[in-house]
Design a protein around this motif. Structure first.
Motif, PDB file in Angstrom:
ATOM      1  N   ARG A   2      47.137  46.537  36.024  1.00  0.00           N
ATOM      2  CA  ARG A   2      47.560  45.789  34.842  1.00  0.00           C
ATOM      3  C   ARG A   2      46.798  46.240  33.601  1.00  0.00           C
ATOM      4  O   ARG A   2      45.813  45.605  33.186  1.00  0.00           O
ATOM      5  N   PRO A   3      47.243  47.328  32.991  1.00  0.00           N
ATOM      6  CA  PRO A   3      46.502  47.833  31.822  1.00  0.00           C
ATOM      7  C   PRO A   3      46.418  46.825  30.687  1.00  0.00           C
ATOM      8  O   PRO A   3      45.521  46.917  29.845  1.00  0.00           O
ATOM      9  N   ASP A   4      47.330  45.838  30.662  1.00  0.00           N
ATOM     10  CA  ASP A   4      47.281  44.816  29.609  1.00  0.00           C
ATOM     11  C   ASP A   4      46.164  43.804  29.839  1.00  0.00           C
ATOM     12  O   ASP A   4      45.807  43.065  28.924  1.00  0.00           O
ATOM     13  N   ALA A   5      45.658  43.727  31.062  1.00  0.00           N
ATOM     14  CA  ALA A   5      44.641  42.719  31.375  1.00  0.00           C
ATOM     15  C   ALA A   5      43.259  43.211  30.962  1.00  0.00           C
ATOM     16  O   ALA A   5      42.861  44.323  31.300  1.00  0.00           O
ATOM     17  N   MET A   6      42.543  42.397  30.209  1.00  0.00           N
ATOM     18  CA  MET A   6      41.175  42.741  29.802  1.00  0.00           C
ATOM     19  C   MET A   6      40.149  41.951  30.604  1.00  0.00           C
ATOM     20  O   MET A   6      38.961  42.222  30.532  1.00  0.00           O
ATOM     21  N   SER A   7      40.597  40.971  31.361  1.00  0.00           N
ATOM     22  CA  SER A   7      39.663  40.127  32.109  1.00  0.00           C
ATOM     23  C   SER A   7      40.388  39.523  33.305  1.00  0.00           C
ATOM     24  O   SER A   7      41.588  39.221  33.232  1.00  0.00           O
TER      25      SER A   7
ATOM     26  N   ASP B 215      42.580  31.409  43.692  1.00  0.00           N
ATOM     27  CA  ASP B 215      43.499  32.044  42.747  1.00  0.00           C
ATOM     28  C   ASP B 215      42.863  33.248  42.076  1.00  0.00           C
ATOM     29  O   ASP B 215      41.646  33.430  42.104  1.00  0.00           O
ATOM     30  N   THR B 216      43.706  34.066  41.459  1.00  0.00           N
ATOM     31  CA  THR B 216      43.288  35.152  40.573  1.00  0.00           C
ATOM     32  C   THR B 216      44.115  35.031  39.299  1.00  0.00           C
ATOM     33  O   THR B 216      45.333  34.866  39.366  1.00  0.00           O
ATOM     34  N   VAL B 217      43.423  35.075  38.159  1.00  0.00           N
ATOM     35  CA  VAL B 217      44.048  34.843  36.858  1.00  0.00           C
ATOM     36  C   VAL B 217      43.664  35.995  35.931  1.00  0.00           C
ATOM     37  O   VAL B 217      42.500  36.409  35.907  1.00  0.00           O
ATOM     38  N   VAL B 218      44.613  36.490  35.160  1.00  0.00           N
ATOM     39  CA  VAL B 218      44.296  37.552  34.196  1.00  0.00           C
ATOM     40  C   VAL B 218      44.501  37.044  32.771  1.00  0.00           C
ATOM     41  O   VAL B 218      45.220  36.068  32.537  1.00  0.00           O
TER      42      VAL B 218
END
Lengths: 239, 239, 239, 239
Positions: free
Chosen positions: A99-104, A173-176
């Motif tokens: 997910r290149p859009d995800a920074m965190s 869970d995992t959240v971006v």
């Protein structure tokens, strides 16, 4: 262990990354203070423009510090900082890669995510706090086992797809987010939404927000900065 | 009262037992801090290689201190320290006698153990926090009355069998571990699991973990040390 | 206002009553700290051998102090101390008049007592914490309106009868004890029991304790002193 | 930005408004301390005798301070103080315009108001804490979207009508009072009532208070001052 260097990735101690690292430490403390994590979650932050990321070494989020951060690349190669990666580093590495859009990325064992991960009921938004979610709720990663291999990390990323959240069965869970702040805000709001939906379901079929209603709410400003300021202000107070 | 001595058992004040005693005190404080005990639980630790053990005298776990520890043998004979044994010392003495593999025993009145102790529903694992449990959940000791006699302690140990946990009807639970740390971690996770199962059952039949899935989770490292570090870090903060 | 004197009743400031007054203040603080009262409950203590009693003036239990105690007789006549009686002084005066065995009365708006006060389900003991209750649970005082008159106080006392507890519909509970400590312990345990019964009822018919099982538990020592010590120790810590 | 002046409205810094502003700041802190607001509610207070009001600028209630208050008129015109109005200022402006009897408005995202806002069940009073409500419970404002326009504010005020409370679907509640203290007390009691009704509904049909019983309770004194004193006393303590 000496830091490896990697083409195009600043060093662990590069001054321009100092603020990002401080924000990451704060983010870990916030999840602890808000009762979202117990001793076992973790948060990561992408080194901007790279496939490298910071996360906490094998330590609880409430005890995060600059000294206990580690820098890894998406394949798990050590790039600097504390030397013991968290057991489940592939959650971060493989999701950030996909997910290149995800920074965190945040991973927690929130009781509310854990709950909906084992129910045949989707965690659908019925309060505007859930407006970042799809109207039919986030997907669930079904496989048993901690995410301690690249294969499992890739499977988790596939389950997440292009969405903001994936629940993890019997786990959490995992959240971006497009920033640490957004990932934290989403993680907290996901928990609040899960609690509210749990309560509402006990009284029959609640009124969910329709896609059109979610659009109306999303037309408003997202996550104003006073939320982060508030979270930070609570770190000095126990509760 | 003078300490009795017993063949093969070091004295209450033996320097090599100091660390064990300090860990036991910390363990009591953790259960209090984490909201698992109210004023009435207790934790014990076996004197390694013997049938003697330390526990807290007639004091609440949150007020445990080195001065308020007592050393007993498995039949309740006084071996040193504070002079008033807890009313329910047979929980510790008789379980440690029956289970040579157990190095520590926790007894609490956790609301979640109390709950499942009076329900016709087993506390089966549906989150990996319960991976130390059998897939069909722990047994229940059914008899009324506090465990203040050797007979009741033996009956409790029989109900526990070779497992990690026995619930106690209308009362709470007893949990064993191969170390104080493991007994505490199991006690906390049992409570978290009980809360989660309670929540899930309100929405129909949840997805439990199968024996095979439990095996998958158990193939991973057990209870990493960061949990204990985290619990200890919280002792200085109220919440 | 000058203290009235009453035949056979020591003065408000009599040195022999100092300890009783201090214990009463502590008791109020405990109910506040344990989350049983909000701003509106009160506790009273009989002046031994008389029909007079101390309670808090028109102040929240968490703010009780020696200066804000008042002495009244069972008819509400002012006998000393702070000058504004609590609105619902008849709860204390009329119950203490009707129950010469009672040395202390607690009135709170506990959420759990409030809950069972409006349900068609009795608050029956299913944990040994409820062993002081009758097997079929406490009665409910059904009338609407605060207990601000002698008539309502007498009706409340009649509903209480010879038991330890009366629930008050849409309001809370009134609990008596043979000491301040017992009244407080019972009040706290009533709340814990109410929470547990609420939880259990969500899963079908729980296993209640039978009269014979209650007898077995009651054969054990009642409310050991470590409970009070524990409550007191928590007053200095927020949570 | 310079303060605009408006005929008949004292300046933001007028000494006679100092106490009102201090009370408003305290009110915000109370809602935060009592767990009613998260980072996103707000409280307002009418400048007596005018259509102007104070509220918090774009800041969380827990961080309210004199420096972060703003003065607006009912149409949103800036009259002084901090320069960024809260996104949802029309909640306050339009309700205060429509309700000349209201001196204060609270808007929060209380979990209990949020819950009943999405259920087909009315939040009817079943405890005397709800005696300020109509016997059939408050209305619900149904429209999606934050209240960031005059039109939405007017629609909210229309839904509120002449009552004390309006729930806001998928959002929370708006509560009015004839003083800041009353608005806060009502907001807190609405939340307590919502929790109690939620619990009671899980066990079947509870006994609600009838209109006649509500009258009986309302014949008693309303909201005694010790409630506000208690709330203030808790501000210095975390919990």
């Amino acid at each position: 262990m000496a830091s490896s260097s990697k083409a195009g990735v600043p060093a662990f101690d590069a001054p321009e990354l100092e603020e990002l690292k401080r924000t990451l430490v704060t983010a870990c403390h916030i999840l602890d203070r808000e009762g979202i994590t117990d001793g076992y979650g973790h948060v990561s932050a992408r080194v901007p423009g790279t496939a490298a990321f910071f996360t906490i070494a094998n330590v609880s989020p409430g005890l995060a510090s600059l000294e206990r951060l580690i820098m890894l690349d998406c394949d798990g190669a050590y790039l600097g900082g504390a030397e013991t990666p968290p057991n489940e580093w592939p959650i971060h590495g493989r999701v950030l890669r996909a997910r290149p859009d995800a920074m965190s990325v945040c991973h927690t064992h929130s009781v509310w995510s854990s709950l909906f991960s084992v129910l045949p009921i989707k965690l659908r938004p019925l309060h505007h706090y859930g407006k970042f979610l799809p109207a039919d709720g986030p997907p669930v990663y079904e496989a048993a086992g901690l995410v301690r291999t690249v294969e499992r990390g890739d499977a988790l990323a596939a389950a997440l797809g292009s969405g903001p959240v994936v629940l993890m069965r019997a786990h959490g869970d995992t959240v971006v987010g497009d920033s640490i702040q957004q990932a934290i805000q989403r993680t907290v709001r996901l928990a609040r939404l899960g609690e509210l939906l749990h309560l509402a379901l006990l009284h029959g079929e609640p009124r969910y927000l329709t896609p059109k209603e979610l659009e109306t709410f999303n037309a408003d400003e997202q996550f104003p900065a006073r939320g982060w300021e508030y979270f930070v202000s609570r770190l000095g107070k126990q509760g």
